[in-house]
Design an enzyme around this catalytic site. Structure first.
Site, PDB file in Angstrom:
ATOM      1  N   THR A 198       0.849  -1.187   0.000  1.00  0.00           N
ATOM      2  CA  THR A 198       0.000   0.000   0.000  1.00  0.00           C
ATOM      3  C   THR A 198       0.884   1.235   0.000  1.00  0.00           C
ATOM      4  O   THR A 198       1.909   1.272   0.691  1.00  0.00           O
ATOM      5  CB  THR A 198      -0.942   0.039   1.215  1.00  0.00           C
ATOM      6  N   LYS A 238      -6.027  10.724  -2.500  1.00  0.00           N
ATOM      7  CA  LYS A 238      -6.536   9.553  -3.212  1.00  0.00           C
ATOM      8  C   LYS A 238      -7.269   9.982  -4.477  1.00  0.00           C
ATOM      9  O   LYS A 238      -8.279  10.655  -4.416  1.00  0.00           O
ATOM     10  CB  LYS A 238      -7.439   8.720  -2.330  1.00  0.00           C
ATOM     11  N   TRP A 269      -3.394   5.945  -4.624  1.00  0.00           N
ATOM     12  CA  TRP A 269      -2.753   6.929  -3.753  1.00  0.00           C
ATOM     13  C   TRP A 269      -1.733   7.807  -4.464  1.00  0.00           C
ATOM     14  O   TRP A 269      -0.999   7.340  -5.330  1.00  0.00           O
ATOM     15  CB  TRP A 269      -2.025   6.228  -2.609  1.00  0.00           C
TER      16      TRP A 269
HETATM   17  P1  AMP Z   1      -6.407   1.323   0.077  1.00  0.00           P
HETATM   18  O1  AMP Z   1      -5.566   0.649   1.074  1.00  0.00           O
HETATM   19  O2  AMP Z   1      -5.635   1.827  -1.090  1.00  0.00           O
HETATM   20  O3  AMP Z   1      -7.590   0.509  -0.304  1.00  0.00           O
HETATM   21  O4  AMP Z   1      -6.979   2.647   0.748  1.00  0.00           O
HETATM   22  C1  AMP Z   1      -7.712   2.634   1.953  1.00  0.00           C
HETATM   23  C2  AMP Z   1      -8.163   4.029   2.284  1.00  0.00           C
HETATM   24  O5  AMP Z   1      -9.033   4.521   1.263  1.00  0.00           O
HETATM   25  C3  AMP Z   1      -8.942   4.187   3.554  1.00  0.00           C
HETATM   26  O6  AMP Z   1      -8.117   4.225   4.695  1.00  0.00           O
HETATM   27  C4  AMP Z   1      -9.667   5.506   3.302  1.00  0.00           C
HETATM   28  O7  AMP Z   1      -8.808   6.606   3.526  1.00  0.00           O
HETATM   29  C5  AMP Z   1      -9.964   5.428   1.824  1.00  0.00           C
HETATM   30  N1  AMP Z   1     -11.307   4.880   1.600  1.00  0.00           N
HETATM   31  C6  AMP Z   1     -11.657   3.619   1.301  1.00  0.00           C
HETATM   32  N2  AMP Z   1     -12.992   3.504   1.151  1.00  0.00           N
HETATM   33  C7  AMP Z   1     -13.514   4.731   1.375  1.00  0.00           C
HETATM   34  C8  AMP Z   1     -14.840   5.272   1.385  1.00  0.00           C
HETATM   35  N3  AMP Z   1     -15.904   4.531   1.098  1.00  0.00           N
HETATM   36  N4  AMP Z   1     -14.980   6.585   1.682  1.00  0.00           N
HETATM   37  C9  AMP Z   1     -13.914   7.369   1.958  1.00  0.00           C
HETATM   38  N5  AMP Z   1     -12.653   6.915   1.961  1.00  0.00           N
HETATM   39  C10 AMP Z   1     -12.439   5.617   1.676  1.00  0.00           C
END
Ligand code: AMP
Length: 551
Positions: A190, A444, A449
């Site tokens: 990540t 994001k 990211w």
């Molecule tokens: P990843 O590990 O790349 O899947 O990113 C995870 C992060 O994406 C979370 O910690 C949030 O900051 C953001 N995220 C994921 N789902 C949502 C959502 N439904 N609404 C807002 N932010 C989200």
């Protein structure tokens, strides 16, 4: 006193075995990477070919604990690779092709990948970094001999062979499993943290439990009567578990390959009779735009899970009002396998008129059994679940990371074993969690990211720049896009083009800031770091010049 039940290790090879035994004839449909044509296979055939792949791995000297990488789209071959790798106790490392080549090389080296299985699309990307990846001793191109790129395109890729040549004619009786359920089986880096990307190392047990968890009716509820379009990539947090829950439930699976545009997605939805799908908001925006432009209809799709970034209200309403599709808003992270919460309505919410349901449906949802959630303040004290008090969202459970690969980032759990998500949230008395802000300093965009710190470091490397701050600004298509604030050295002048062209060769193109603003002052916090809270508040209504173009 211990129970007297069988010790049946929860290993994911059993999911493929189950699908081959009980759903052997169920189709897995793929849009081919080679030419966009649709081809069909079955869980039975995938099982056989995954076993042949395991044989090829063993012959290449790959065994328990070795890392084998994939750099590919969602296809049946990619699924065969997953099960073939995991079945022999090796670790399947899903590489994200959207990373900057330098980061890609970094994670291949950090993981010490031995082999890379790559899709045709990404051969140039891999060829560009392979010289810097000494642990990789072989490359398998996920195609047949007829579609192999010419030698000059393969460059220095070591011992490149086509997937079909690699597995063909091999025995399909390679034994699977027989190891501890806590054995590592998947690795996904990540970049949603500060510093270098960090590896989340899933175990067979955590993936097996995650599969059962996502199959709950109020989560994704995969059923043998479903046809699932797996849009969310296998390289991004396990395709939200669909490559496991599909075969586990016996659902027909549709893999979109390299084409994620609105028209291609719509075609698959209709021709394959898709009932359920999952993706980040950007993909759905593309589909709706296509439907509006072509007056297209949706006939079989019943529900979609939307997550990865905040789901806009317009998506929930348009899907419901114009197409009769239920949107379930979900939240999760690579570190949570990834599913953390889903906004399935409670009976009380469902009893309301749709307009009044929307505020609930906009929340990120409730925790399924197996996921524990709480809110803490900066001092580590638990906060009330009153729907108004925001706190740091903390998570615990068998599907949550306890540490990053090779101990990067140190101890990631607090004294009570909670993982800090870096998200700020409220939880209401009905148990609905809502993300309100982000404590981690990252942006994001379209579900991927962008490190603000990387952008800032590159910008201050410019000889005219004294200080630079990058923040995410709201964008209707990408959710957030980077805005760069630059304070120049005394007496200097510069243009936005000058700064952007300096950055161009140093970050992936899609990570370049949408706008550069020159300012006289950048606020600093108590520890001398740029005060992002102040910047975010100041520019919360800022209209990026790229917004008009996205409409
Ligand atoms: P990843 O590990 O790349 O899947 O990113 C995870 C992060 O994406 C979370 O910690 C949030 O900051 C953001 N995220 C994921 N789902 C949502 C959502 N439904 N609404 C807002 N932010 C989200």
């Amino acid at each position: 006193m211990l129970g007297l039940m069988q010790d049946w290790p929860l290993t994911v090879d059993k999911i493929a075995d189950h699908a081959a035994r009980w759903h052997a004839g169920r189709e897995v449909v793929t849009r081919r990477v080679e030419d966009g044509r649709v081809e069909r296979t079955t869980y039975g055939a995938i099982h056989t070919r995954a076993k042949q792949l395991s044989h090829a791995l063993r012959e290449a000297g790959i065994g328990a604990g070795d890392r084998v990488a994939t750099l590919g789209w969602n296809t049946s071959r990619h699924m065969e690779a997953w099960y073939g790798i995991m079945g022999v106790g090796a670790v399947c490392h899903t590489l994200n092709p959207r990373l900057h080549p330098e980061q890609l090389a970094y994670i291949i080296n950090h993981a010490e990948d031995r082999l890379v299985l790559v899709d045709l699309t990404f051969v140039p990307l891999l060829a560009a970094v392979i010289e810097h990846c000494p642990t990789v001793t072989g490359v398998v191109v996920m195609t047949d001999a007829g579609h192999m790129p010419p030698a000059e395109k393969l460059g220095k890729l070591p011992r490149a062979i086509s997937f079909e040549d690699w597995i063909s004619g091999r025995p399909a009786d390679t034994p699977w499993g027989g190891f501890d359920e806590n054995t590592a089986c998947g690795l996904c880096y990540t970049s949603g943290t500060t510093g270098n990307p960090k590896g989340v190392l899933y175990s067979h047990r955590s993936n097996f439990i995650h599969t059962l968890l996502t199959m709950q009716a109020d989560v994704m509820g995969a059923s043998i009567r479903d046809t699932i379009l797996a849009v969310v990539p296998m390289f991004h947090a396990n395709a939200w578990g669909i490559a496991f829950s599909g075969p586990a439930s016996g659902a027909k699976l549709v893999m979109p390959g390299a084409r994620l545009d609105g028209a291609s997605i719509h075609e698959l939805l209709e021709t394959e009779g898709v009932t359920f799908s999952a993706a980040v908001p950007t993909v759905w925006q593309g589909l709706l735009q296509h439907l509006r432009a072509t007056h297209g209809r949706i006939t079989t799709l019943k529900r979609v899970v939307i997550g990865g970034s905040a789901c806009p209200e317009s998506l929930i309403r348009t899907f419901n009002d114009d197409y009769g599709v239920e949107v379930l808003h979900a939240w999760g992270m690579t570190e949570t396998s990834p599913l953390g919460t889903v906004g399935s309505p409670t009976p009380e919410v469902e009893a309301l008129p749709f307009d009044q349901q929307v505020p609930w449906r906009l929340k990120q949802g409730r925790a399924p059994v197996g996921v524990e959630l709480t809110l803490k303040d900066e001092g580590g004290r638990e906060l009330p679940h009153d729907g108004v008090t925001p706190g740091r969202l903390m998570v615990k459970g068998a599907i949550v990371a306890a540490a990053y690969f090779r101990g990067e980032g140190g101890d990631i759990l607090d004294g009570d074993g909670w993982f800090d998500t870096g998200d700020m949230a409220t939880i209401d008395p009905q148990g609905f969690m809502q993300i309100t802000d982000r404590a981690k300093d990252v942006i994001k965009s379209g579900g991927e990211w962008i490190s603000s710190i990387d952008i800032e470091n590159i910008a201050v490397g410019h000889p005219k720049v004294e200080l630079a701050g990058a923040i995410g600004v709201k964008h209707p298509k990408w959710d957030e896009r980077p805005l760069l604030l630059v304070k120049l050295l005394p007496g200097e002048t510069a243009t936005r083009e000058e700064i952007l062209s300096w950055m161009e060769s140093r970050v992936a193109k899609w990570q370049l800031p949408d706008e550069v603003l020159f300012v006289d002052h950048i606020p600093l916090g108590a520890t001398g770091k740029i005060d992002k809270k102040v910047l975010r508040a100041r520019y919360q209504d800022y209209q990026l010049p790229t917004v008009g173009a996205a409409a």
